[in-house]
Design an enzyme around this catalytic site. Structure first.
Site, PDB file in Angstrom:
ATOM      1  N   ALA A  17       0.898  -1.286   0.145  1.00  0.00           N
ATOM      2  CA  ALA A  17       0.081  -0.009  -0.052  1.00  0.00           C
ATOM      3  C   ALA A  17       0.903   1.346   0.004  1.00  0.00           C
ATOM      4  O   ALA A  17       0.565   2.373  -0.628  1.00  0.00           O
ATOM      5  CB  ALA A  17      -0.895  -0.043   1.311  1.00  0.00           C
ATOM      6  N   TYR A  18       1.865   1.445   0.769  1.00  0.00           N
ATOM      7  CA  TYR A  18       2.786   2.402   0.778  1.00  0.00           C
ATOM      8  C   TYR A  18       3.460   2.433  -0.535  1.00  0.00           C
ATOM      9  O   TYR A  18       3.418   3.912  -1.121  1.00  0.00           O
ATOM     10  CB  TYR A  18       4.053   2.217   1.821  1.00  0.00           C
ATOM     11  CG  TYR A  18       4.728   3.237   1.892  1.00  0.00           C
ATOM     12  CD1 TYR A  18       4.316   4.616   2.793  1.00  0.00           C
ATOM     13  CD2 TYR A  18       6.128   3.338   1.362  1.00  0.00           C
ATOM     14  CE1 TYR A  18       5.335   5.592   2.519  1.00  0.00           C
ATOM     15  CE2 TYR A  18       6.967   4.315   1.348  1.00  0.00           C
ATOM     16  CZ  TYR A  18       6.681   5.533   1.967  1.00  0.00           C
ATOM     17  OH  TYR A  18       7.517   6.680   1.927  1.00  0.00           O
ATOM     18  N   GLY A  19       4.077   1.651  -1.125  1.00  0.00           N
ATOM     19  CA  GLY A  19       4.665   1.614  -2.467  1.00  0.00           C
ATOM     20  C   GLY A  19       3.508   2.149  -3.585  1.00  0.00           C
ATOM     21  O   GLY A  19       3.848   2.946  -4.267  1.00  0.00           O
ATOM     22  N   SER A  21       0.892   4.101  -2.961  1.00  0.00           N
ATOM     23  CA  SER A  21       0.635   5.616  -2.734  1.00  0.00           C
ATOM     24  C   SER A  21       2.156   6.336  -3.172  1.00  0.00           C
ATOM     25  O   SER A  21       1.665   7.635  -3.740  1.00  0.00           O
ATOM     26  CB  SER A  21       0.496   5.712  -1.290  1.00  0.00           C
ATOM     27  OG  SER A  21       1.643   5.529  -0.496  1.00  0.00           O
TER      28      SER A  21
END
Length: 151
Positions: A17-19, A21
């Protein structure tokens, strides 16, 4: 990236999810610059680096242990808040970014662009080509408008 952006049909993974975003930030900068550069508005995306924030609250113990091992080996180190803010300040004030946008900055510099198939483990300060793709940027812009009902 566009198939299940809200993790409705796949297990939530905080790293993924961080990647995702960060990729969206890059694509937004590309499309915002395309849309507004003629008016003198440009946008860049920045990676502040590893700053210990609330983002880590959803890390599994395995993820935390992995980062601890990397830190102990000297491969990774958390930055201070000031160090994390430095790249944003470069993006906002450096003359070389004042009139062009769609860049991805990391550690105070424009990141190298690597092929889509490149392993980021060996290119930790790089950005993959597809994260700066103008067609994907236009698609994400439209998806975003659809999500806020601004068709």
């Amino acid at each position: 990236m566009f198939d299940d952006i809200h993790f409705a049909r796949r297990a939530y993974d905080p790293q993924l999810a961080y990647g995702q975003s960060k990729t969206a930030n890059c694509l937004f900068a590309v499309e915002a610059t395309r849309r507004w550069a003629a008016e003198g508005i440009v946008a860049d995306a920045v990676n502040p680096g590893g700053v210990s924030t609330g983002l880590q609250r959803d890390f599994t113990q395995d993820m935390k242990d992995h980062l601890d091992r990397l830190e102990a080996a000297g491969v990774f180190a958390y930055k201070s808040v000031q160090q994390g803010a430095a790249t944003t300040l470069v993006a906002a004030t450096a003359p070389e970014f004042a009139r062009s946008g769609g860049h991805y900055l990391d550690d105070g510099n424009e990141a190298a662009t690597v092929p889509d198939e490149a392993e980021l483990a060996g290119n930790s300060h790089a950005v993959k080509r597809w994260a700066l793709d103008p067609d994907a940027a236009r698609k994400l812009w439209q998806v975003s408008l659809d999500l806020v009902h601004q068709r």
